[in-house]
Design a protein around this motif. Structure first.
Motif, mmCIF file in Angstrom:
data_model
loop_
_atom_site.group_PDB
_atom_site.id
_atom_site.type_symbol
_atom_site.label_atom_id
_atom_site.label_comp_id
_atom_site.label_asym_id
_atom_site.label_seq_id
_atom_site.Cartn_x
_atom_site.Cartn_y
_atom_site.Cartn_z
ATOM 1 N N UNK A 39 62.623 52.015 25.049
ATOM 2 C CA UNK A 39 62.155 51.662 23.795
ATOM 3 C C UNK A 39 61.787 50.371 23.510
ATOM 4 N N UNK A 40 61.196 49.689 22.325
ATOM 5 C CA UNK A 40 61.036 48.442 22.079
ATOM 6 C C UNK A 40 61.346 48.093 20.678
ATOM 7 N N UNK A 41 62.045 46.799 20.549
ATOM 8 C CA UNK A 41 62.148 46.489 19.162
ATOM 9 C C UNK A 41 62.923 45.017 19.457
ATOM 10 N N UNK A 42 63.322 44.488 18.183
ATOM 11 C CA UNK A 42 64.262 43.302 18.015
ATOM 12 C C UNK A 42 65.817 43.593 17.828
ATOM 13 N N UNK A 43 66.605 42.712 18.590
ATOM 14 C CA UNK A 43 67.955 42.975 18.496
ATOM 15 C C UNK A 43 68.473 42.721 16.994
ATOM 16 N N UNK A 44 69.403 43.314 16.545
ATOM 17 C CA UNK A 44 69.922 43.310 15.213
ATOM 18 C C UNK A 44 70.484 41.728 15.191
#
Length: 150
Positions: A39-44
């Motif tokens: 999965x791909x996203x930005x760290x919180x």
């Protein structure tokens, strides 16, 4: 802000048969599948958030994949519901076997497409499914990439 890909790996045992196929896989047989989910996203970035620094908690990703794929397909036999294997499937079900009837030929290619849809539907809006790799044997696998399917 950085965009990060994270991957979790899973394994499960599944049997299947490929109706109409001209090789050995027309017979009922099984595989020790290995599934890699990226999965791909930005760290919180909120330091007060319990999941600070994570794209998604690996435990949360594991829950989704187990519920949608692993727990469903592990130690099951998969048949295309539109083939004559339906009679064999019904006999196995009557004898207490776990059978899954799908509307596709249960190849690694089609299974990975199915898994991508199921997993994507469960991910939080801030996270996208980047890729799946479904390894059927030590030397054979199918891959699904979101970038190829937009």
């Amino acid at each position: 802000m950085s965009t990060i890909r994270i991957t979790k790996q899973f394994s499960f045992e599944t049997g299947h048969a490929l109706y109409g196929y001209d090789g050995k896989c027309k017979n009922v047989h099984g595989h020790s599948y290995k599934l890699s989910v990226t999965v791909i996203g930005q760290p919180i970035t909120d330091t007060a958030h319990v999941k600070y620094g994570m794209v998604i908690d690996f435990t949360d990703l594991k829950k989704i994949v187990k519920e949608e794929v692993v727990d469903v397909f592990d130690h099951a036999t998969v048949f295309n519901k539109n083939t004559p294997h339906i009679e064999l499937a019904q006999e196995l079900q009557q004898r207490g076997h776990h059978v899954i009837l799908v509307d596709y030929q249960p190849t690694s290619e089609n299974m990975v497409i199915d898994f991508a849809a199921k997993i994507s539907n469960r991910l939080p809006a801030t996270i996208q499914l980047f890729s799946l790799r479904l390894q059927e044997t030590e030397t054979s696998y199918a891959e699904w990439y979101a970038s190829d399917n937009t």
